[in-house]
Design a protein around this motif. Structure first.
Motif, PDB file in Angstrom:
ATOM      1  N   GLN A 168     -11.331  -6.184  18.493  1.00  7.18           N
ATOM      2  CA  GLN A 168     -11.157  -5.543  17.294  1.00  7.18           C
ATOM      3  C   GLN A 168     -11.633  -3.933  17.177  1.00  7.18           C
ATOM      4  O   GLN A 168     -10.925  -3.213  16.619  1.00  7.18           O
ATOM      5  CB  GLN A 168     -11.901  -6.236  16.097  1.00  7.18           C
ATOM      6  CG  GLN A 168     -10.939  -7.420  15.684  1.00  7.18           C
ATOM      7  CD  GLN A 168     -11.931  -8.057  14.763  1.00  7.18           C
ATOM      8  OE1 GLN A 168     -13.025  -7.742  14.055  1.00  7.18           O
ATOM      9  NE2 GLN A 168     -11.399  -9.423  14.186  1.00  7.18           N
ATOM     10  N   ALA A 169     -12.534  -3.747  18.031  1.00 15.11           N
ATOM     11  CA  ALA A 169     -13.081  -2.494  18.316  1.00 15.11           C
ATOM     12  C   ALA A 169     -12.067  -1.636  18.968  1.00 15.11           C
ATOM     13  O   ALA A 169     -11.746  -0.236  18.679  1.00 15.11           O
ATOM     14  CB  ALA A 169     -14.515  -2.489  18.760  1.00 15.11           C
ATOM     15  N   GLN A 170     -11.603  -2.233  20.096  1.00 10.55           N
ATOM     16  CA  GLN A 170     -10.772  -1.548  20.938  1.00 10.55           C
ATOM     17  C   GLN A 170      -9.449  -1.170  20.295  1.00 10.55           C
ATOM     18  O   GLN A 170      -8.770  -0.277  20.286  1.00 10.55           O
ATOM     19  CB  GLN A 170     -10.257  -2.245  21.980  1.00 10.55           C
ATOM     20  CG  GLN A 170     -11.561  -2.385  22.996  1.00 10.55           C
ATOM     21  CD  GLN A 170     -11.341  -3.384  24.323  1.00 10.55           C
ATOM     22  OE1 GLN A 170     -10.485  -4.328  24.253  1.00 10.55           O
ATOM     23  NE2 GLN A 170     -12.011  -3.213  25.367  1.00 10.55           N
ATOM     24  N   VAL A 171      -8.883  -2.018  19.139  1.00 10.52           N
ATOM     25  CA  VAL A 171      -7.812  -1.854  18.453  1.00 10.52           C
ATOM     26  C   VAL A 171      -7.869  -0.536  17.731  1.00 10.52           C
ATOM     27  O   VAL A 171      -7.006   0.356  17.412  1.00 10.52           O
ATOM     28  CB  VAL A 171      -7.205  -2.933  17.782  1.00 10.52           C
ATOM     29  CG1 VAL A 171      -6.317  -2.710  16.718  1.00 10.52           C
ATOM     30  CG2 VAL A 171      -6.794  -4.098  18.723  1.00 10.52           C
ATOM     31  N   LEU A 172      -9.207  -0.709  16.774  1.00 11.61           N
ATOM     32  CA  LEU A 172      -9.314   0.490  15.844  1.00 11.61           C
ATOM     33  C   LEU A 172      -9.461   1.686  16.765  1.00 11.61           C
ATOM     34  O   LEU A 172      -9.208   2.813  16.149  1.00 11.61           O
ATOM     35  CB  LEU A 172     -10.276   0.131  15.048  1.00 11.61           C
ATOM     36  CG  LEU A 172     -10.331  -1.117  14.007  1.00 11.61           C
ATOM     37  CD1 LEU A 172     -11.882  -1.440  13.489  1.00 11.61           C
ATOM     38  CD2 LEU A 172      -9.384  -0.723  12.937  1.00 11.61           C
ATOM     39  N   ALA A 173      -9.974   1.624  17.759  1.00 10.92           N
ATOM     40  CA  ALA A 173     -10.230   2.919  18.660  1.00 10.92           C
ATOM     41  C   ALA A 173      -8.839   3.608  19.087  1.00 10.92           C
ATOM     42  O   ALA A 173      -8.792   4.632  18.851  1.00 10.92           O
ATOM     43  CB  ALA A 173     -11.049   2.563  19.730  1.00 10.92           C
ATOM     44  N   ALA A 174      -8.052   2.434  19.326  1.00  9.94           N
ATOM     45  CA  ALA A 174      -6.860   2.968  19.743  1.00  9.94           C
ATOM     46  C   ALA A 174      -5.651   3.519  18.814  1.00  9.94           C
ATOM     47  O   ALA A 174      -4.920   4.614  18.668  1.00  9.94           O
ATOM     48  CB  ALA A 174      -5.960   1.757  20.480  1.00  9.94           C
TER      49      ALA A 174
END
Length: 89
Positions: free
Chosen positions: A31-37
């Motif tokens: 989830q953190a990686q998706v939001l960062a992307a």
């Protein structure tokens, strides 16, 4: 994490072992990686407004036959009812 099947034996002689994986940490990281992307400029409400505008445009200007098909699809529950149930003019 609680076992999925508490009656399953963990006896090496039986050949059966209890096995479970807790994916919580991986899900949080995903989830953190998706939001960062998506980046800091991502506005979910603006995305929803644009999607609604796209649907309004998609179903606008239908001729009589197309409107009938649209109405049939709404009645069958294939398409959601919008506004008064008619495609936008």
């Amino acid at each position: 994490m609680a076992p999925q099947n508490p009656s399953l034996p963990s006896d090496p002689a039986s050949g059966l072992f209890e096995f479970s994986i807790d994916l919580t940490a991986q899900e949080v990281q995903r989830q953190a990686q998706v939001l960062a992307a998506l980046g800091p400029d991502w506005d979910p409400m603006e995305v929803m407004r644009q999607e609604e505008a796209a649907y309004a445009l998609l179903y606008s200007g239908l001729d009589e036959r197309q409107q009938r098909v649209y109405d049939d699809l709404v009645a069958a529950g294939v398409l959601p009812r919008r506004g008064d149930g008619r495609a936008a003019a």
